[in-house]
Design an enzyme around this catalytic site. Structure first.
Site, PDB file in Angstrom:
ATOM      1  N   TYR A 177      -0.953 -21.092 -31.088  1.00 52.20           N
ATOM      2  CA  TYR A 177      -1.548 -22.429 -31.198  1.00 52.20           C
ATOM      3  C   TYR A 177      -0.816 -23.307 -32.218  1.00 52.20           C
ATOM      4  O   TYR A 177      -0.662 -24.511 -32.004  1.00 52.20           O
ATOM      5  CB  TYR A 177      -3.048 -22.340 -31.512  1.00 52.20           C
ATOM      6  CG  TYR A 177      -3.853 -22.039 -30.258  1.00 52.20           C
ATOM      7  CD1 TYR A 177      -4.085 -23.035 -29.311  1.00 52.20           C
ATOM      8  CD2 TYR A 177      -4.326 -20.758 -29.991  1.00 52.20           C
ATOM      9  CE1 TYR A 177      -4.777 -22.761 -28.145  1.00 52.20           C
ATOM     10  CE2 TYR A 177      -5.026 -20.475 -28.826  1.00 52.20           C
ATOM     11  CZ  TYR A 177      -5.249 -21.492 -27.901  1.00 52.20           C
ATOM     12  OH  TYR A 177      -5.922 -21.227 -26.740  1.00 52.20           O
ATOM     13  N   ARG A 194       2.169 -24.570 -30.447  1.00 51.52           N
ATOM     14  CA  ARG A 194       1.831 -25.669 -29.530  1.00 51.52           C
ATOM     15  C   ARG A 194       1.553 -26.966 -30.301  1.00 51.52           C
ATOM     16  O   ARG A 194       1.932 -28.046 -29.859  1.00 51.52           O
ATOM     17  CB  ARG A 194       0.640 -25.308 -28.634  1.00 51.52           C
ATOM     18  CG  ARG A 194       1.070 -24.586 -27.372  1.00 51.52           C
ATOM     19  CD  ARG A 194      -0.046 -24.419 -26.347  1.00 51.52           C
ATOM     20  NE  ARG A 194      -0.289 -25.578 -25.485  1.00 51.52           N
ATOM     21  CZ  ARG A 194       0.379 -25.847 -24.358  1.00 51.52           C
ATOM     22  NH1 ARG A 194       1.355 -25.068 -23.951  1.00 51.52           N
ATOM     23  NH2 ARG A 194       0.067 -26.906 -23.622  1.00 51.52           N
ATOM     24  N   ASN A 244      -6.631 -31.940 -21.814  1.00 53.07           N
ATOM     25  CA  ASN A 244      -5.568 -31.673 -22.780  1.00 53.07           C
ATOM     26  C   ASN A 244      -6.103 -31.731 -24.210  1.00 53.07           C
ATOM     27  O   ASN A 244      -6.935 -32.563 -24.538  1.00 53.07           O
ATOM     28  CB  ASN A 244      -4.433 -32.681 -22.602  1.00 53.07           C
ATOM     29  CG  ASN A 244      -3.798 -32.566 -21.228  1.00 53.07           C
ATOM     30  OD1 ASN A 244      -3.992 -31.559 -20.542  1.00 53.07           O
ATOM     31  ND2 ASN A 244      -3.058 -33.577 -20.816  1.00 53.07           N
ATOM     32  N   HIS A 261     -11.843 -30.313 -23.451  1.00 53.85           N
ATOM     33  CA  HIS A 261     -11.522 -28.978 -23.971  1.00 53.85           C
ATOM     34  C   HIS A 261     -11.199 -29.000 -25.464  1.00 53.85           C
ATOM     35  O   HIS A 261     -10.457 -28.152 -25.954  1.00 53.85           O
ATOM     36  CB  HIS A 261     -10.371 -28.353 -23.165  1.00 53.85           C
ATOM     37  CG  HIS A 261     -10.765 -27.973 -21.768  1.00 53.85           C
ATOM     38  ND1 HIS A 261      -9.857 -27.599 -20.798  1.00 53.85           N
ATOM     39  CD2 HIS A 261     -11.980 -27.888 -21.176  1.00 53.85           C
ATOM     40  CE1 HIS A 261     -10.494 -27.317 -19.668  1.00 53.85           C
ATOM     41  NE2 HIS A 261     -11.791 -27.497 -19.872  1.00 53.85           N
ATOM     42  N   CYS A 320     -18.222 -19.065 -39.830  1.00 54.34           N
ATOM     43  CA  CYS A 320     -19.277 -19.997 -40.270  1.00 54.34           C
ATOM     44  C   CYS A 320     -19.212 -21.342 -39.555  1.00 54.34           C
ATOM     45  O   CYS A 320     -20.090 -22.187 -39.756  1.00 54.34           O
ATOM     46  CB  CYS A 320     -19.257 -20.172 -41.789  1.00 54.34           C
ATOM     47  SG  CYS A 320     -17.886 -21.184 -42.409  1.00 54.34           S
ATOM     48  N   CYS A 372     -16.258 -19.780 -46.669  1.00 55.02           N
ATOM     49  CA  CYS A 372     -16.986 -18.509 -46.695  1.00 55.02           C
ATOM     50  C   CYS A 372     -16.015 -17.378 -47.022  1.00 55.02           C
ATOM     51  O   CYS A 372     -14.806 -17.535 -46.971  1.00 55.02           O
ATOM     52  CB  CYS A 372     -17.697 -18.246 -45.365  1.00 55.02           C
ATOM     53  SG  CYS A 372     -16.604 -17.843 -43.994  1.00 55.02           S
ATOM     54  N   GLY A 397      -2.255 -34.298 -12.699  1.00 55.81           N
ATOM     55  CA  GLY A 397      -1.650 -33.165 -13.396  1.00 55.81           C
ATOM     56  C   GLY A 397      -2.571 -32.034 -13.800  1.00 55.81           C
ATOM     57  O   GLY A 397      -2.400 -31.469 -14.873  1.00 55.81           O
ATOM     58  N   THR A 398      -3.505 -31.701 -12.932  1.00 54.35           N
ATOM     59  CA  THR A 398      -4.307 -30.505 -13.210  1.00 54.35           C
ATOM     60  C   THR A 398      -4.316 -29.605 -11.985  1.00 54.35           C
ATOM     61  O   THR A 398      -4.373 -30.081 -10.844  1.00 54.35           O
ATOM     62  CB  THR A 398      -5.744 -30.835 -13.665  1.00 54.35           C
ATOM     63  OG1 THR A 398      -6.496 -29.613 -13.745  1.00 54.35           O
ATOM     64  CG2 THR A 398      -6.445 -31.805 -12.738  1.00 54.35           C
ATOM     65  N   SER A 399      -4.241 -28.287 -12.232  1.00 53.96           N
ATOM     66  CA  SER A 399      -4.257 -27.322 -11.133  1.00 53.96           C
ATOM     67  C   SER A 399      -5.665 -27.191 -10.553  1.00 53.96           C
ATOM     68  O   SER A 399      -5.837 -26.632  -9.478  1.00 53.96           O
ATOM     69  CB  SER A 399      -3.752 -25.970 -11.618  1.00 53.96           C
ATOM     70  OG  SER A 399      -4.550 -25.508 -12.692  1.00 53.96           O
TER      71      SER A 399
HETATM   72  P1  NAD Z   1      -2.282 -26.056 -15.470  1.00 58.66           P
HETATM   73  O1  NAD Z   1      -1.072 -25.611 -16.223  1.00 58.66           O
HETATM   74  O2  NAD Z   1      -3.141 -25.053 -14.830  1.00 58.66           O
HETATM   75  O3  NAD Z   1      -1.825 -27.050 -14.306  1.00 58.66           O
HETATM   76  C1  NAD Z   1      -0.903 -28.081 -14.521  1.00 58.66           C
HETATM   77  C2  NAD Z   1      -0.780 -28.914 -13.264  1.00 58.66           C
HETATM   78  O4  NAD Z   1       0.076 -30.003 -13.532  1.00 58.66           O
HETATM   79  C3  NAD Z   1      -0.180 -28.171 -12.075  1.00 58.66           C
HETATM   80  O5  NAD Z   1      -0.986 -28.405 -10.918  1.00 58.66           O
HETATM   81  C4  NAD Z   1       1.198 -28.805 -11.910  1.00 58.66           C
HETATM   82  O6  NAD Z   1       1.622 -28.860 -10.558  1.00 58.66           O
HETATM   83  C5  NAD Z   1       0.962 -30.183 -12.456  1.00 58.66           C
HETATM   84  N1  NAD Z   1       2.162 -30.847 -12.988  1.00 58.66           N
HETATM   85  C6  NAD Z   1       3.261 -30.276 -13.524  1.00 58.66           C
HETATM   86  N2  NAD Z   1       4.114 -31.219 -13.939  1.00 58.66           N
HETATM   87  C7  NAD Z   1       3.535 -32.412 -13.679  1.00 58.66           C
HETATM   88  C8  NAD Z   1       3.919 -33.766 -13.898  1.00 58.66           C
HETATM   89  N3  NAD Z   1       5.076 -34.060 -14.489  1.00 58.66           N
HETATM   90  N4  NAD Z   1       3.073 -34.757 -13.498  1.00 58.66           N
HETATM   91  C9  NAD Z   1       1.893 -34.456 -12.912  1.00 58.66           C
HETATM   92  N5  NAD Z   1       1.481 -33.193 -12.679  1.00 58.66           N
HETATM   93  C10 NAD Z   1       2.284 -32.183 -13.063  1.00 58.66           C
HETATM   94  O7  NAD Z   1      -3.088 -26.998 -16.468  1.00 58.66           O
HETATM   95  P2  NAD Z   1      -4.579 -27.507 -16.437  1.00 58.66           P
HETATM   96  O8  NAD Z   1      -5.028 -27.731 -15.030  1.00 58.66           O
HETATM   97  O9  NAD Z   1      -4.673 -28.619 -17.400  1.00 58.66           O
HETATM   98  O10 NAD Z   1      -5.354 -26.255 -17.030  1.00 58.66           O
HETATM   99  C11 NAD Z   1      -6.718 -26.366 -17.225  1.00 58.66           C
HETATM  100  C12 NAD Z   1      -7.180 -25.719 -18.511  1.00 58.66           C
HETATM  101  O11 NAD Z   1      -6.867 -24.340 -18.544  1.00 58.66           O
HETATM  102  C13 NAD Z   1      -6.547 -26.216 -19.796  1.00 58.66           C
HETATM  103  O12 NAD Z   1      -7.123 -27.396 -20.261  1.00 58.66           O
HETATM  104  C14 NAD Z   1      -6.879 -25.101 -20.740  1.00 58.66           C
HETATM  105  O13 NAD Z   1      -8.140 -25.323 -21.329  1.00 58.66           O
HETATM  106  C15 NAD Z   1      -6.976 -23.907 -19.858  1.00 58.66           C
HETATM  107  N6  NAD Z   1      -5.930 -22.932 -20.169  1.00 58.66           N
HETATM  108  C16 NAD Z   1      -5.665 -22.605 -21.458  1.00 58.66           C
HETATM  109  C17 NAD Z   1      -4.688 -21.686 -21.774  1.00 58.66           C
HETATM  110  C18 NAD Z   1      -4.386 -21.366 -23.201  1.00 58.66           C
HETATM  111  O14 NAD Z   1      -4.797 -22.056 -24.089  1.00 58.66           O
HETATM  112  N7  NAD Z   1      -3.669 -20.320 -23.468  1.00 58.66           N
HETATM  113  C19 NAD Z   1      -3.962 -21.105 -20.761  1.00 58.66           C
HETATM  114  C20 NAD Z   1      -4.243 -21.470 -19.457  1.00 58.66           C
HETATM  115  C21 NAD Z   1      -5.241 -22.388 -19.163  1.00 58.66           C
HETATM  116 ZN    ZN Z   2     -16.140 -19.776 -42.909  1.00 59.48          ZN
END
Ligand code: NAD
Ligand code: ZN
Length: 263
Positions: free
Chosen positions: A68, A71, A107, A124, A135, A168, A206-208
């Site tokens: 993290y 990131r 995000n 999220h 705590c 704590c 941009g979400t799966s």
């Molecule tokens: P994802 O990585 O599952 O999906 C990303 C999507 O973006 C894909 O469908 C891809 O085709 C698309 N994409 C890629 N490049 C793009 C671009 N340039 N423009 C538009 N789209 C593009 O991400 P998500 O859907 O945001 O995941 C959902 C949640 O999953 C996250 O918010 C997170 O909370 C959680 N998650 C967390 C972790 C972690 O923290 N380790 C790991 C996996 C999932």
């Molecule tokens: Zn604490």
């Protein structure tokens, strides 16, 4: 016949009440890897669902904490892309034209805000908030002082110690993100649903669509009467349900979609 992008641009021009729902793909062109992209190296061996959990953090706090912090560093050095700034400009345009635009994102970065959007709903949580694992009290932490560089690849050989809670005796800090199995921030989630119920246009970028309950939001808007447009270079489960599916990336397509409106 009008092309899909032209129809979508017409809907954009007509819409007064807009919700934009975004995921990791929104920030991909700002060099923040999506979760699928991020599954390289060490993380090939982990399912995201087994990594982003409290159990995973407790099992190996150093490793998960370092991931993290890494990131955070990537996000810190990232700049908003043309998609973020287009959404910010669209929100301002509607605000002065008797309309409104709500951004609800999965995000944990702040690129929408830095791209000019206000009142972003962080479904999220945020990577910039830290709190104690035990705590729950908030605590300040500056990832830039931790000694992790903003490199594209996560460095498995430079693993940090967890940081003790200043409040704590027993706790360590955790990131303020929502892990699998945890509740979403209820105020952000209910504000998103409220906005979707009023919306005439919902744009999903941009979400799966694999993570609930965020994945159920687009259809809530559509069922309440909004037009549903999806933008993603890769087909998802939502692509057939959407009224229009734009097969493109955020930074390439968002400015095109708003070209006429903001000209
Ligand atoms: P994802 O990585 O599952 O999906 C990303 C999507 O973006 C894909 O469908 C891809 O085709 C698309 N994409 C890629 N490049 C793009 C671009 N340039 N423009 C538009 N789209 C593009 O991400 P998500 O859907 O945001 O995941 C959902 C949640 O999953 C996250 O918010 C997170 O909370 C959680 N998650 C967390 C972790 C972690 O923290 N380790 C790991 C996996 C999932
Ligand atoms: Zn604490």
């Amino acid at each position: 016949m009008m092309a899909d992008i032209e129809i979508a641009a017409k809907w954009v021009a007509e819409a007064r009440s807009v919700v934009v729902l975004t995921g990791a793909g929104m920030s991909a062109e700002s060099s923040v890897p999506t979760f699928r992209d991020a599954q390289t190296g060490l993380w090939e061996r982990f399912e995201p669902e087994h990594l982003a959990t409290e159990d995973a953090f407790r099992a190996d706090p150093s490793l998960v904490w370092t991931w993290y912090v890494w990131r955070s560093m990537l996000i810190d050095t990232a700049i908003p892309n043309a998609g973020h700034t287009a959404i910010g400009a669209w929100q301002k345009h509607l605000a002065v034209n008797n309309g409104s635009l709500t951004v609800a994102t999965q995000n944990v970065d702040d690129l929408h805000e830095r791209g000019g959007a206000d009142d972003v709903l962080h479904l999220h949580g945020s990577l910039h908030n830290y709190r104690c694992l035990e705590c729950s009290r908030p605590a300040a932490f500056d990832p830039r002082a931790a000694g992790i560089r903003a490199e594209r690849e996560f460095d498995e050989d430079n693993i940090l110690e967890p940081v003790a809670c200043p409040h704590c005796a027993t706790g360590i800090l955790r990131p303020g993100v929502v892990w699998f199995g945890e509740m979403l921030p209820q105020d952000a989630f209910s504000s998103a649903i409220h906005a979707l119920q009023q919306a005439d246009l919902v744009l999903v970028v941009g979400t799966s669509g694999l993570v609930q309950p965020a994945a159920s939001l687009p259809v809530i808007g559509q069922e309440a009467g909004a037009k549903l447009v999806e933008m993603n270079p890769v087909h998802t489960d939502l692509s057939n349900t959407a009224d229009i599916y734009l097969k493109s990336t955020a930074a390439a397509m968002m400015p095109q979609l708003l070209d006429e409106l903001l000209a």
